[in-house]
Design a protein around this motif. Sequence first.
Motif: not given
Length: 336
Positions: A263-288
Amino acid sequence: MNRVKFGAWMIPVLFILLAAVPFVAQAIGEPFYVTFFARVLVYALAACALNLVLGFAGLVSFGHAMFIGLGCYAVGILSFYGISDGWLQLLAAVVVCALVGLVVGTVCLRTSGIGFIMITLAFAQMFYFLMVSMTTFGGDDGLNINEPSNFGLFELSGSTEVYWATWAVLLAVTIFLARLKKSPFGMVLQATHINPRRVNAFGYSVFRVQLAAYVMSGVLTGLAGLLLANLTAFASPSYMSWPVSGELIVMLVIGGLGTITGPIVGAIAFLVMEEFFKGLTQHWMLIMGPVIVVIALVSKNGFAWLIRRREEPAPAPSAAPAAAPKVAAVSAGESQ
């Protein structure tokens, strides 16, 4: 270093790296990372709590965000009336989450499968709309928390204080869950997922064991809510909405169901990916979305392959108390 040795050092290495975050953030002049990783640790704590019922007992609770919201409002409502004593807020969060967990668990555990999922979701939505309708406490707009929780010797007055408090609580919960998983109660809890009929045949009550785990999980999730309220200085009904429950489940899936550090690794991976993709595009959910699908398909149990061997239940010792062989026999029911 082989996989077994890597797994043995997984927990200490993980927490040492997390402990270095505030110092690294200060060194590079980016205090934002302290706030961001404090949020990561809060959600990791909530995911660990959910893992107790979903990973160990196989109960898909789709309403666990309800307990995050209750923990937040335990701080927010008491603060609204001028009570900033952290111990009273902690007591309120624990008592409320335990009582709600007892009532909700008693009802939900009368069902199984899709029925359990839908009823847990229904209870969470009920509390969500209850808080939306309470305009005294901000309603849909949420409730500002003007004073942080004061525990006497320390208070959660900033991101750094919340970070270290969450880090300590998460470490304690991780050690507790690791010991609980190998205890007779933990083995029976896992056996209720594998073979509930055999558990009942050995004289254990599946309902009582799962209810105890559900209440315990609710209380731990409420602690995450208390810390989140101090981190954001805000309590909102959105914290208990169903998308938050879905995110916790995704964190567990990509981290590894039923493992201690998953769960700790999953939370880190999920939220880091979310933050990274948000910086790329406002349509980050299409990538994530596709990335999560790929992780789930390529690695059937998320990142658990990193730690699986270390976290497999140890065989019951021959000189253990009389209950241990009985529990081991229940756990082994699937293979017979």
